[in-house]
Structure formats: C-alpha cells, structure tokens
Design an enzyme around this catalytic site. Structure first.
Site, short mmCIF file in Angstrom:
data_model
loop_
_atom_site.label_atom_id
_atom_site.label_comp_id
_atom_site.label_asym_id
_atom_site.label_seq_id
_atom_site.Cartn_x
_atom_site.Cartn_y
_atom_site.Cartn_z
N GLY A 217 -1.78 -6.03 8.04
CA GLY A 217 -0.44 -6.38 7.61
C GLY A 217 -0.12 -7.84 7.73
N GLY A 218 -1.16 -8.66 7.98
CA GLY A 218 -0.92 -10.10 8.00
C GLY A 218 -0.35 -10.58 6.68
N GLY A 219 -0.70 -9.87 5.61
CA GLY A 219 -0.15 -10.20 4.30
C GLY A 219 1.06 -9.35 3.94
N GLU B 74 -1.23 -0.35 2.00
CA GLU B 74 -2.63 -0.32 2.44
C GLU B 74 -2.94 0.96 3.21
OE1 GLU B 74 -3.56 -5.10 2.86
OE2 GLU B 74 -2.69 -4.04 4.55
N THR C 41 -5.71 -5.91 0.09
CA THR C 41 -4.96 -7.15 -0.15
C THR C 41 -5.45 -8.22 0.83
OG1 THR C 41 -2.98 -6.08 -1.00
CG2 THR C 41 -2.64 -8.19 0.08
N GLY C 42 -5.48 -9.47 0.36
CA GLY C 42 -5.79 -10.57 1.27
C GLY C 42 -6.93 -11.44 0.76
C1 5RP Z 1 -2.73 -7.67 4.30
C2 5RP Z 1 -3.81 -7.29 5.24
C3 5RP Z 1 -5.09 -8.05 5.15
O1 5RP Z 1 -6.12 -7.16 4.91
C4 5RP Z 1 -5.31 -8.77 6.45
O2 5RP Z 1 -4.17 -9.57 6.74
C5 5RP Z 1 -6.55 -9.64 6.40
O3 5RP Z 1 -6.32 -10.68 5.51
P1 5RP Z 1 -7.45 -11.73 5.12
O4 5RP Z 1 -8.51 -10.96 4.35
O5 5RP Z 1 -6.73 -12.73 4.26
O6 5RP Z 1 -8.01 -12.34 6.38
O7 5RP Z 1 -3.70 -6.42 6.06
O8 5RP Z 1 -1.55 -6.97 4.56
#
Ligand code: 5RP
Length: 217
Positions: free
Chosen positions: A95-97, A103, A28-29
């Site tokens: 987990g930023g998203g 995941e 995700t992301g």
């Molecule tokens: C989502 C995640 C993403 O992989 C992580 O936040 C990186 O995000 P991005 O690819 O937008 O930089 O862990 O829960």
C-alpha cells in the site's frame, strides 16, 4: 546493480509464469512497471487482465496488454504484485502506492499470488507504517476512534473507490495477525495493508543479479 535493476529482474522472472490464455491480475508500483513490458515482450495470446490501479491499466494498454473491468471474471489464474516489506514467513505490508484495497481483492481472487521484490523488501520483522484506506463517510469519526497513531497521507488523492489513504504508525507490527484483526475491526477501515502468508504463493526477490524464488504452501 541498482534497486531498479533488481525490480526488473524479479519482475522478468515472474513474467515467465504467465501463459497464453491465462486470466491475470496486475499489481501496482515501480516493480510492476517492469513486469508489464516483460509480459508484453512474450507475445502471449488470449490474456484477460485486470489492473489494481488506473496507472497500471494505462501502462498495460499502452503496451498492448488487454485490461478489462473486474466485474466479469470470478477467478484469476495468477496475480503478480510488488510489496513494501516481506517477512521470512510471508507476511507482507503493501500500500505504499495507496492501491492496497484493490491489490488485496485481486490477490485474493487468484489461484496463485506472486510477489516480486528488490533486496530492500525482505525484513526480519514488519515495521510501520501500515497503509490504510478509510471510507470517506464518517471520516472525522473514524479518525477520532483510531486515534493519533493514524494520519491521513498528505497530498494523496482519494482512491478510485473513493476512500482516503492513511497510515498507521503504532504498536503491534510484531504480531501482524492481531494488528490486522484490530485494524479491520473498525467500521471505518475499508482496507489495511497487512497481507497474510495464506494469500502468498510465490516470492521472487532479486539481490544483485541473482533472483531467489520461494514457494509458500
Ligand atoms: C502499491 C503497493 C506496491 O506494490 C508497493 O508499494 C511496492 O511498490 P514498488 O514496487 O514501487 O517498490 O503496494 O500500493
């Protein structure tokens, strides 16, 4: 070259690892958002994919990539996902998203877990926030136990599994194994965003137009 270009290059490099007939976990992301068109362009056949979020499932299906529920597949050949931070020895914070629960399950199910990143993601040492998913049941008591280092993430809806997304901002990220054990020990924590090196097989980091590939054990 922008961070978005770097994400695309790392994602395109990892997409080359996928072969027809594979079972594939999709992360995700915004980095994974580049992976999906790169996979679609390869015209692979007989892929069986699981997605770690509704957003990824929707994008994949819109590109003609088949996505199924994660109840019939026991193992995945490969999972590809982004990260928020990665250390030289392969510790991740994800987990930023807010998708780190799914995941981590999809990464753990894979024979090969591949991480894709732009050049802002490698760090010498992890720093907070560490994302958490908390069970909705008994949430007030969980938050009271975890203390002021843990706060709910404002404006973030519950996860598809009904958990609440929160972030830990406290000491201990210098010893991620100990911190992971401490966070996981609380009965109200459904998932925490520290992913150990034992989970990670490959890392693709794009810096400018160069993509560096590191293999872990
Ligand atoms: C989502 C995640 C993403 O992989 C992580 O936040 C990186 O995000 P991005 O690819 O937008 O930089 O862990 O829960």
């Amino acid at each position: 070259m922008s961070a978005d270009d770097e994400k695309r290059l790392a994602a395109e490099a990892a997409a080359e690892l996928v072969e027809s007939g594979m079972t594939v976990g999709l992360g995700t992301g915004s980095t994974v958002a580049h992976l999906l068109p790169a996979l679609a362009r390869r015209d692979l056949t007989d892929l069986r994919c699981v997605a770690t979020s509704p957003a990824t499932a929707d994008q994949a299906r819109s590109l003609g990539i088949p996505v199924e529920d994660f109840d019939s597949l026991q193992r995945l050949d490969i999972t590809i996902d982004g990260t928020d931070q990665v250390t030289p020895d392969g510790w991740l914070i994800k987990g930023g998203g807010g998708a780190h629960l799914r995941e981590k399950i999809v990464a753990a199910a894979a024979d090969r877990f591949v991480v894709i990143a732009d050049s802002s993601k490698p760090v010498e040492e992890l720093t907070w926030p560490v994302p958490l998913e908390l069970f909705a049941f008994g949430l007030a008591s969980t938050l009271a136990r975890l203390g002021e280092d843990v706060t709910l993430r404002p404006g973030t809806p519950p996860s598809p599994d009904g958990g609440l997304i929160a972030d830990y901002r406290g000491p201990g990220t210098g010893d991620p194994a100990a911190l992971a054990a401490r966070l996981e020990a609380d009965a109200g924590v459904a998932a925490q965003g520290l992913f150990p090196p034992a989970l990670v097989h490959d890392l693709f980091v794009a810096t400018g137009s160069e993509v560096a590939h590191t293999s872990f054990g």
